[in-house]
Design a protein around this motif. Structure first.
Motif, short mmCIF file in Angstrom:
data_model
loop_
_atom_site.label_atom_id
_atom_site.label_comp_id
_atom_site.label_asym_id
_atom_site.label_seq_id
_atom_site.Cartn_x
_atom_site.Cartn_y
_atom_site.Cartn_z
N ILE A 125 -5.18 9.79 -9.41
CA ILE A 125 -5.69 8.31 -8.49
C ILE A 125 -4.56 7.97 -8.31
O ILE A 125 -3.89 7.72 -6.84
CB ILE A 125 -6.10 7.65 -9.92
CG1 ILE A 125 -7.39 7.85 -9.61
CG2 ILE A 125 -5.97 5.89 -9.45
CD1 ILE A 125 -7.83 6.91 -10.50
N ALA A 126 -3.22 7.97 -8.96
CA ALA A 126 -1.63 7.71 -8.93
C ALA A 126 -1.30 7.90 -7.33
O ALA A 126 -0.30 7.59 -6.56
CB ALA A 126 -1.05 7.82 -9.98
N SER A 128 -3.10 9.82 -4.89
CA SER A 128 -3.77 9.78 -3.71
C SER A 128 -3.23 7.97 -3.66
O SER A 128 -3.88 8.00 -2.49
CB SER A 128 -5.44 10.24 -4.60
OG SER A 128 -5.74 9.23 -5.18
N SER A 129 -3.00 7.29 -4.17
CA SER A 129 -2.72 5.66 -3.85
C SER A 129 -1.65 5.35 -3.57
O SER A 129 -1.24 5.32 -2.07
CB SER A 129 -3.07 5.34 -5.57
OG SER A 129 -4.68 5.03 -6.00
N ARG A 132 -1.97 6.83 -0.07
CA ARG A 132 -2.57 5.49 0.88
C ARG A 132 -1.57 4.80 0.98
O ARG A 132 -1.58 4.26 2.07
CB ARG A 132 -3.68 5.83 0.05
CG ARG A 132 -4.34 4.69 1.10
CD ARG A 132 -6.05 4.63 0.42
NE ARG A 132 -6.50 4.77 -1.32
CZ ARG A 132 -6.93 3.86 -1.71
NH1 ARG A 132 -7.25 2.68 -1.29
NH2 ARG A 132 -6.65 4.44 -3.09
N ALA A 133 -0.46 4.85 0.54
CA ALA A 133 0.14 2.95 0.78
C ALA A 133 1.09 3.47 1.39
O ALA A 133 1.82 3.15 1.87
CB ALA A 133 0.80 2.56 -1.41
N LYS A 139 -0.02 -2.32 0.32
CA LYS A 139 -0.56 -2.53 -0.71
C LYS A 139 -1.51 -1.58 -1.03
O LYS A 139 -2.94 -1.96 -0.26
CB LYS A 139 0.20 -3.75 -1.75
CG LYS A 139 0.90 -4.10 -1.51
CD LYS A 139 1.21 -5.20 -1.94
CE LYS A 139 3.32 -6.04 -2.29
NZ LYS A 139 2.74 -7.07 -2.36
N VAL A 140 -1.56 -0.77 -2.28
CA VAL A 140 -2.78 -0.66 -2.69
C VAL A 140 -2.72 -1.27 -4.17
O VAL A 140 -2.42 -0.74 -5.01
CB VAL A 140 -2.74 1.22 -2.73
CG1 VAL A 140 -4.10 1.36 -3.25
CG2 VAL A 140 -2.72 2.00 -1.63
N LEU A 142 -4.83 -0.86 -7.85
CA LEU A 142 -5.80 -0.46 -8.69
C LEU A 142 -6.54 -1.26 -9.48
O LEU A 142 -6.10 -2.49 -9.55
CB LEU A 142 -5.35 0.82 -9.38
CG LEU A 142 -3.93 2.03 -8.92
CD1 LEU A 142 -3.24 3.15 -9.11
CD2 LEU A 142 -4.69 2.41 -7.53
N THR A 165 6.17 0.71 -7.86
CA THR A 165 4.84 0.19 -8.99
C THR A 165 5.05 -0.82 -9.31
O THR A 165 6.21 -1.49 -10.10
CB THR A 165 4.45 1.44 -9.82
OG1 THR A 165 5.03 1.66 -10.81
CG2 THR A 165 3.62 2.03 -8.87
N VAL A 178 0.34 -0.04 -6.43
CA VAL A 178 1.29 0.58 -5.30
C VAL A 178 1.42 -0.31 -4.06
O VAL A 178 1.02 -0.27 -3.62
CB VAL A 178 0.55 1.73 -5.55
CG1 VAL A 178 1.78 2.85 -4.43
CG2 VAL A 178 -0.06 2.43 -6.69
#
Length: 181
Positions: A125-126, A128-129, A132-133, A139-140, A142, A165, A178
């Protein structure tokens, strides 16, 4: 102080080297004493769960923590809903160990690799975030996480130069954001 605040404070203190700021050097003999103390506390607690015969494997984790992995029949009761029982079990074992040995040393209690699987999922998850960011330049945020889960996210992305982060929010709504650089 809420349980989450105590756990978060405990996590922050475990990251600190020693109580007076100097780095604490843990010898093999001290590590054996820590493991024996933690295992004895865990075995005492497990008697109340009626889980039958269990095996506790001990090993050192990637971040220098002592990991106690419990295996046996019907271990779901030790994990609980979303790992809450396991988190509480780890908290109690850690506190007993700290009080007995006189200093903090990170102890992780796991059940049949549950936390390892959760850690891998959180690291995925980290990453992929972070992707994406970085690609969307925004910002993403969670989902809210426990201090332990947030720490995994922070560690997973600490060497990623594209993002940083930060933890935001209070109490049970605290979460990782993120942020692209």
């Amino acid at each position: 102080m809420t349980e989450e605040a105590v756990v978060e404070e405990s996590s922050e203190q475990e990251e600190a080297a020693g109580s007076d700021g100097d780095e604490l050097v843990v010898t093999d003999e001290m590590l054996d004493n820590i493991a024996d103390t933690a295992i004895a506390a865990l075995q005492d607690i497990l008697r109340y769960f009626n889980v039958g015969e269990v095996t506790i494997d001990e090993y050192e984790g990637d971040e220098g923590e002592l990991i106690l992995d419990i295996s046996g029949d019907d271990m779901a009761v030790l994990i609980g809903r979303h790992g809450k029982t396991l988190d509480a079990l780890q908290f109690v074992v850690s506190m007993i160990t700290v009080r007995t040995i006189g200093f903090r040393y990170p102890v992780v209690v796991d059940v049949e690799g549950y936390k390892n699987r959760q850690r891998q999922k959180l690291e995925s998850i980290a990453h992929s975030s972070a992707n994406r960011a970085a690609s969307q330049h925004r910002k993403v945020g969670l989902r809210p996480m426990t201090p332990y889960e947030r720490r995994i996210i922070h560690i997973a992305l600490r060497d990623d130069d594209r993002v940083e982060t930060v933890s935001e929010g209070e109490g049970s709504a605290r979460h990782v954001v993120v942020v692209p650089r």
